[in-house]
Scaffold this motif. Structure first.
Motif, PDB file in Angstrom:
ATOM      1  N   PHE A 232       0.824  -1.209   0.000  1.00  9.44           N
ATOM      2  CA  PHE A 232       0.000   0.000   0.000  1.00  9.44           C
ATOM      3  C   PHE A 232       0.862   1.263   0.000  1.00  9.44           C
ATOM      4  CE2 PHE A 232      -3.396  -2.803   1.954  1.00  9.44           C
ATOM      5  CZ  PHE A 232      -4.167  -2.821   0.810  1.00  9.44           C
ATOM      6  N   MET A 233       2.023   1.185   0.661  1.00 14.35           N
ATOM      7  CA  MET A 233       2.943   2.314   0.638  1.00 14.35           C
ATOM      8  C   MET A 233       3.423   2.584  -0.785  1.00 14.35           C
ATOM      9  SD  MET A 233       6.623   2.728   2.598  1.00 14.35           S
ATOM     10  CE  MET A 233       5.954   2.167   4.156  1.00 14.35           C
ATOM     11  N   LEU A 234       3.772   1.525  -1.497  1.00 15.09           N
ATOM     12  CA  LEU A 234       4.197   1.675  -2.896  1.00 15.09           C
ATOM     13  C   LEU A 234       3.076   2.254  -3.745  1.00 15.09           C
ATOM     14  CD1 LEU A 234       6.308  -1.424  -4.018  1.00 15.09           C
ATOM     15  CD2 LEU A 234       6.882   0.983  -4.262  1.00 15.09           C
ATOM     16  N   PHE A 235       1.855   1.762  -3.535  1.00 17.43           N
ATOM     17  CA  PHE A 235       0.699   2.266  -4.280  1.00 17.43           C
ATOM     18  C   PHE A 235       0.556   3.767  -4.072  1.00 17.43           C
ATOM     19  CE2 PHE A 235      -3.879   3.287  -4.327  1.00 17.43           C
ATOM     20  CZ  PHE A 235      -4.186   2.950  -5.637  1.00 17.43           C
TER      21      PHE A 235
ATOM     22  N   GLY B 179       3.368  -2.591 -15.784  1.00 12.08           N
ATOM     23  CA  GLY B 179       4.367  -3.641 -15.942  1.00 12.08           C
ATOM     24  C   GLY B 179       5.792  -3.150 -15.779  1.00 12.08           C
ATOM     25  N   LEU B 180       6.144  -2.061 -16.455  1.00 11.30           N
ATOM     26  CA  LEU B 180       7.522  -1.572 -16.385  1.00 11.30           C
ATOM     27  C   LEU B 180       7.908  -1.058 -14.990  1.00 11.30           C
ATOM     28  CD1 LEU B 180       8.074   0.189 -19.833  1.00 11.30           C
ATOM     29  CD2 LEU B 180       8.675  -2.126 -19.121  1.00 11.30           C
ATOM     30  N   PRO B 181       7.039  -0.310 -14.292  1.00 16.23           N
ATOM     31  CA  PRO B 181       7.394   0.053 -12.915  1.00 16.23           C
ATOM     32  C   PRO B 181       7.623  -1.164 -12.022  1.00 16.23           C
ATOM     33  CG  PRO B 181       5.610   1.440 -13.689  1.00 16.23           C
ATOM     34  CD  PRO B 181       5.815   0.392 -14.737  1.00 16.23           C
ATOM     35  N   LEU B 182       6.799  -2.202 -12.200  1.00 22.36           N
ATOM     36  CA  LEU B 182       6.979  -3.423 -11.414  1.00 22.36           C
ATOM     37  C   LEU B 182       8.334  -4.053 -11.715  1.00 22.36           C
ATOM     38  CD1 LEU B 182       5.903  -5.551  -9.471  1.00 22.36           C
ATOM     39  CD2 LEU B 182       4.712  -6.624 -11.394  1.00 22.36           C
ATOM     40  N   LEU B 183       8.684  -4.128 -12.992  1.00 19.89           N
ATOM     41  CA  LEU B 183       9.996  -4.662 -13.366  1.00 19.89           C
ATOM     42  C   LEU B 183      11.125  -3.795 -12.819  1.00 19.89           C
ATOM     43  CD1 LEU B 183       9.423  -5.749 -17.100  1.00 19.89           C
ATOM     44  CD2 LEU B 183       9.629  -7.227 -15.090  1.00 19.89           C
ATOM     45  N   GLY B 184      10.912  -2.484 -12.820  1.00 21.49           N
ATOM     46  CA  GLY B 184      11.925  -1.568 -12.290  1.00 21.49           C
ATOM     47  C   GLY B 184      12.180  -1.797 -10.813  1.00 21.49           C
ATOM     48  N   LEU B 185      11.122  -2.009 -10.052  1.00 21.04           N
ATOM     49  CA  LEU B 185      11.268  -2.280  -8.623  1.00 21.04           C
ATOM     50  C   LEU B 185      12.050  -3.567  -8.380  1.00 21.04           C
ATOM     51  CD1 LEU B 185       7.648  -1.406  -7.457  1.00 21.04           C
ATOM     52  CD2 LEU B 185       9.717  -0.153  -6.856  1.00 21.04           C
ATOM     53  N   ILE B 186      11.681  -4.606  -9.125  1.00 19.77           N
ATOM     54  CA  ILE B 186      12.351  -5.901  -8.962  1.00 19.77           C
ATOM     55  C   ILE B 186      13.813  -5.790  -9.397  1.00 19.77           C
ATOM     56  CG2 ILE B 186      12.345  -8.326  -9.657  1.00 19.77           C
ATOM     57  CD1 ILE B 186       9.298  -8.003 -10.128  1.00 19.77           C
ATOM     58  N   ALA B 187      14.070  -5.024 -10.468  1.00 28.31           N
ATOM     59  CA  ALA B 187      15.446  -4.846 -10.952  1.00 28.31           C
ATOM     60  C   ALA B 187      16.320  -4.201  -9.887  1.00 28.31           C
ATOM     61  CB  ALA B 187      15.444  -3.993 -12.224  1.00 28.31           C
TER      62      ALA B 187
ATOM     63  N   GLY C 125      10.246   6.644 -11.832  1.00 27.95           N
ATOM     64  CA  GLY C 125      10.112   6.726 -10.383  1.00 27.95           C
ATOM     65  C   GLY C 125      10.462   5.416  -9.697  1.00 27.95           C
ATOM     66  N   ALA C 126      10.206   4.282 -10.376  1.00 25.16           N
ATOM     67  CA  ALA C 126      10.476   2.971  -9.776  1.00 25.16           C
ATOM     68  C   ALA C 126      11.952   2.800  -9.451  1.00 25.16           C
ATOM     69  CB  ALA C 126      10.013   1.857 -10.715  1.00 25.16           C
ATOM     70  N   LEU C 127      12.825   3.363 -10.285  1.00 28.41           N
ATOM     71  CA  LEU C 127      14.264   3.259 -10.026  1.00 28.41           C
ATOM     72  C   LEU C 127      14.649   4.036  -8.773  1.00 28.41           C
ATOM     73  CD1 LEU C 127      15.603   3.660 -13.687  1.00 28.41           C
ATOM     74  CD2 LEU C 127      15.531   1.565 -12.324  1.00 28.41           C
ATOM     75  N   MET C 128      13.849   5.054  -8.439  1.00 30.24           N
ATOM     76  CA  MET C 128      14.098   5.813  -7.216  1.00 30.24           C
ATOM     77  C   MET C 128      13.370   5.182  -6.025  1.00 30.24           C
ATOM     78  SD  MET C 128      16.000   7.924  -8.620  1.00 30.24           S
ATOM     79  CE  MET C 128      16.333   8.426 -10.296  1.00 30.24           C
ATOM     80  N   PHE C 129      12.086   4.841  -6.213  1.00 27.25           N
ATOM     81  CA  PHE C 129      11.313   4.240  -5.133  1.00 27.25           C
ATOM     82  C   PHE C 129      11.904   2.899  -4.716  1.00 27.25           C
ATOM     83  CE2 PHE C 129       7.372   6.482  -7.040  1.00 27.25           C
ATOM     84  CZ  PHE C 129       7.701   7.650  -6.379  1.00 27.25           C
ATOM     85  N   GLY C 130      12.418   2.148  -5.696  1.00 25.11           N
ATOM     86  CA  GLY C 130      12.981   0.837  -5.399  1.00 25.11           C
ATOM     87  C   GLY C 130      14.111   0.931  -4.396  1.00 25.11           C
TER      88      GLY C 130
ATOM     89  N   LEU D 112       9.847  -7.327  -2.292  1.00 26.42           N
ATOM     90  CA  LEU D 112       9.585  -6.183  -3.156  1.00 26.42           C
ATOM     91  C   LEU D 112       8.696  -6.599  -4.323  1.00 26.42           C
ATOM     92  CD1 LEU D 112      10.058  -3.233  -3.379  1.00 26.42           C
ATOM     93  CD2 LEU D 112      12.222  -3.647  -4.528  1.00 26.42           C
ATOM     94  N   MET D 113       8.863  -7.844  -4.796  1.00 26.78           N
ATOM     95  CA  MET D 113       7.995  -8.334  -5.850  1.00 26.78           C
ATOM     96  C   MET D 113       6.550  -8.449  -5.349  1.00 26.78           C
ATOM     97  SD  MET D 113       8.212 -11.906  -8.026  1.00 26.78           S
ATOM     98  CE  MET D 113       9.889 -11.557  -8.574  1.00 26.78           C
ATOM     99  N   LYS D 114       6.376  -8.976  -4.129  1.00 29.24           N
ATOM    100  CA  LYS D 114       5.025  -9.094  -3.571  1.00 29.24           C
ATOM    101  C   LYS D 114       4.398  -7.716  -3.375  1.00 29.24           C
ATOM    102  CE  LYS D 114       6.042 -13.393  -1.081  1.00 29.24           C
ATOM    103  NZ  LYS D 114       6.256 -14.014   0.261  1.00 29.24           N
ATOM    104  N   ALA D 115       5.172  -6.790  -2.812  1.00 28.08           N
ATOM    105  CA  ALA D 115       4.664  -5.429  -2.616  1.00 28.08           C
ATOM    106  C   ALA D 115       4.360  -4.768  -3.958  1.00 28.08           C
ATOM    107  CB  ALA D 115       5.684  -4.594  -1.840  1.00 28.08           C
ATOM    108  N   GLY D 116       5.235  -5.016  -4.947  1.00 25.23           N
ATOM    109  CA  GLY D 116       5.025  -4.463  -6.280  1.00 25.23           C
ATOM    110  C   GLY D 116       3.769  -4.991  -6.930  1.00 25.23           C
ATOM    111  N   VAL D 117       3.476  -6.275  -6.731  1.00 24.69           N
ATOM    112  CA  VAL D 117       2.258  -6.867  -7.298  1.00 24.69           C
ATOM    113  C   VAL D 117       1.017  -6.236  -6.667  1.00 24.69           C
ATOM    114  CG1 VAL D 117       0.880  -8.988  -7.408  1.00 24.69           C
ATOM    115  CG2 VAL D 117       3.313  -9.048  -7.978  1.00 24.69           C
ATOM    116  N   ILE D 118       1.074  -6.000  -5.335  1.00 21.44           N
ATOM    117  CA  ILE D 118      -0.055  -5.344  -4.658  1.00 21.44           C
ATOM    118  C   ILE D 118      -0.277  -3.946  -5.232  1.00 21.44           C
ATOM    119  CG2 ILE D 118      -0.857  -4.391  -2.455  1.00 21.44           C
ATOM    120  CD1 ILE D 118       0.734  -6.706  -1.099  1.00 21.44           C
ATOM    121  N   ALA D 119       0.813  -3.170  -5.338  1.00 24.31           N
ATOM    122  CA  ALA D 119       0.713  -1.810  -5.875  1.00 24.31           C
ATOM    123  C   ALA D 119       0.258  -1.834  -7.332  1.00 24.31           C
ATOM    124  CB  ALA D 119       2.060  -1.100  -5.758  1.00 24.31           C
ATOM    125  N   ALA D 120       0.822  -2.763  -8.120  1.00 28.43           N
ATOM    126  CA  ALA D 120       0.474  -2.850  -9.541  1.00 28.43           C
ATOM    127  C   ALA D 120      -0.986  -3.218  -9.734  1.00 28.43           C
ATOM    128  CB  ALA D 120       1.376  -3.876 -10.231  1.00 28.43           C
ATOM    129  N   THR D 121      -1.502  -4.111  -8.875  1.00 29.44           N
ATOM    130  CA  THR D 121      -2.912  -4.491  -8.972  1.00 29.44           C
ATOM    131  C   THR D 121      -3.811  -3.286  -8.709  1.00 29.44           C
ATOM    132  OG1 THR D 121      -2.395  -6.739  -8.234  1.00 29.44           O
ATOM    133  CG2 THR D 121      -4.692  -6.034  -8.062  1.00 29.44           C
TER     134      THR D 121
END
Length: 443
Positions: A16-19, A55-63, A203-208, A230-239
């Motif tokens: 939720f914080m990521l969202f 999709g790309l922000p989620l990938l950025g976070l995981i990266a 922003g994902a490169l900074m938030f990550g 971070l992947m789990k949190a990213g999936v929640i935010a992405a959803t």
């Protein structure tokens, strides 16, 4: 020391914080306009938008999690100035050049303009000046006030968007109209490129980096666990973002008559809320969106000021806040439609470089000549992005057209196959080395 395991509640809180980090001005204003323009081609346009805006922000976070840090870590094998140049470019784009000024403009378009008989340059100047004065005050003394506003604002904004989503599905205002302009022939590509405008992959490169630091403070120390959480949190935010985007796309597509002639998504959204919920609904929308934009502005100004203070410590954080906020106030007064138009060529240049870094972060472990491959990927991404930026701006057409033979050049996506090709070649070269070592020596 063993890496700590997070509870389900902690993981949900992280999501939720990521969202809340991602849900800013651009997330609200671009989908309604894109949906109205796409019309009958709503589905492919929306899918293209979701690729780049979710999709790309989620990938950025995981990266970032995989690399163990942001841009400085990913580019550590290259000369220091390369990582600095990329980081500075991204901070300027998401800070004083585009994203931060846009928060003031969206707040004006949704928070004040619907209640005026006619907006003028003077009313816009006055509003944006006061908006960024308040942003400066909060950025210099965030304290408990920002925490309180943040805790109150995020649930209010989620509730408002949930009510909007339900109302759009239950009571669409107009039939879905015909697609217009480029949305007629290439809706998916247009949606893909429109997703750049949210700037969330940047922003994902900074938030990550921020999220990795938070996980470390919580006791999650190893990279694999950090990437997993971070992947789990990213999936929640992405959803959550995907639900918001889909509903706002549909709102725009079913407001073809109601919001006809609107210059931007803020006007489309205001027209819909006024029609369905009346003046009380418009007041609630204006208050919540204005506060959302204000907290986003404070966050962006603070982040940029902290970065530039670290880069040039002779200028204090306080002075960087004043410099960035002043720049935002000036840029904001070009107008929302004009700012969006100006930002498009710049984003076409910067985005491919950010994407190249994300691709490398995933493929890096399989590449032997890391420095050469990463340098080539960044150079190719920058060059092809520059060509796209010049093409969109209508500058240096003979030079740009000389490269029209590149794959996907006409879609502004020449960077994608070329950077992937370099990454794959780098991985293949490593496999070849292994094969040579494994082969028996012939006598």
């Amino acid at each position: 020391m063993l890496s700590k395991r997070l509870t389900t509640t902690d993981t949900l809180s992280l999501g939720f914080m990521l969202f809340a980090f991602f849900l800013g001005a651009g997330n609200i204003i671009f989908p309604p306009m894109a949906g109205m323009s796409a019309g009958e081609n709503l589905m492919p346009a929306m899918l293209g938008f979701l690729v780049t805006a979710v999709g790309l922000p989620l990938l950025g976070l995981i990266a970032v999690a995989k690399a163990g840090g942001g841009i400085p870590v990913i580019t550590r094998l290259l000369p220091a100035w390369v990582g600095t140049a990329v980081a500075v470019a991204i901070f300027i784009v998401i800070g004083p050049a585009f994203a931060a000024p846009r928060t003031g403009l969206v707040a004006y378009e949704i928070g004040l303009l619907p209640f005026l008989s006619e907006g003028t340059a003077l009313t816009q100047l006055g509003f944006t000046f006061l908006f960024f004065v308040l942003a400066v005050a909060l950025a210099l003394r965030p304290g408990k006030l920002m925490d309180t506003v943040g805790k109150m604002l995020t649930p209010a904004l989620i509730l408002l968007l949930a009510v909007l989503a339900i109302s759009v599905l239950v009571a669409p205002q107009d039939p879905i109209g015909a697609a217009t302009g480029a949305w007629q022939d290439t809706p998916f590509t247009n949606g893909f490129l429109e997703g750049y405008m949210t700037m969330d992959a940047l922003g994902a490169l900074m938030f990550g980096t921020l999220m990795v630091d938070i996980l470390r403070r919580k006791g999650v120390t190893d990279a694999a666990s950090q990437a997993g959480y971070l992947m789990k949190a990213g999936v929640i935010a992405a959803t959550g973002l995907a639900v918001v985007y889909v509903s706002l796309f549909y709102l725009g597509a079913t407001s073809s008559v109601l919001a006809a002639g609107s210059e931007n998504g803020g006007a489309v959204l205001s027209a819909y809320v006024m029609q369905v919920f009346g003046t009380p609904g418009l007041f609630i929308l204006s208050a919540v969106v204005t506060l959302a934009c204000l907290t986003t502005a404070v966050g962006l100004i603070s982040a940029c000021s902290e970065y530039f203070n670290e880069l040039l410590p002779k200028i204090s954080y306080r002075n960087w806040v004043l410099i960035n906020a002043s720049a935002c106030a000036v840029v904001a007064n070009v107008g929302l439609a004009q700012l969006i138009t100006i930002s498009i060529p710049v984003l076409f240049i910067v985005y491919p470089v950010a994407m190249a870094l994300i691709i490398y972060a995933f493929a890096g472990r399989q590449i032997s000549q890391k420095k050469t491959v990463l340098g080539a990927m960044i150079a190719i991404a920058f060059f092809t992005g520059l060509l796209s930026g010049l093409k969109v701006a209508g500058v240096a057409e003979p030079l740009v057209n000389a490269f029209s033979f590149l794959p996907l050049f006409d879609k502004h996506l020449a960077w994608l196959p070329l950077t992937l090709l370099v990454a794959i070649a780098g991985m293949a070269y490593k496999r070849s080395e292994r094969q040579i070592v494994a082969e028996p020596v012939q006598g």
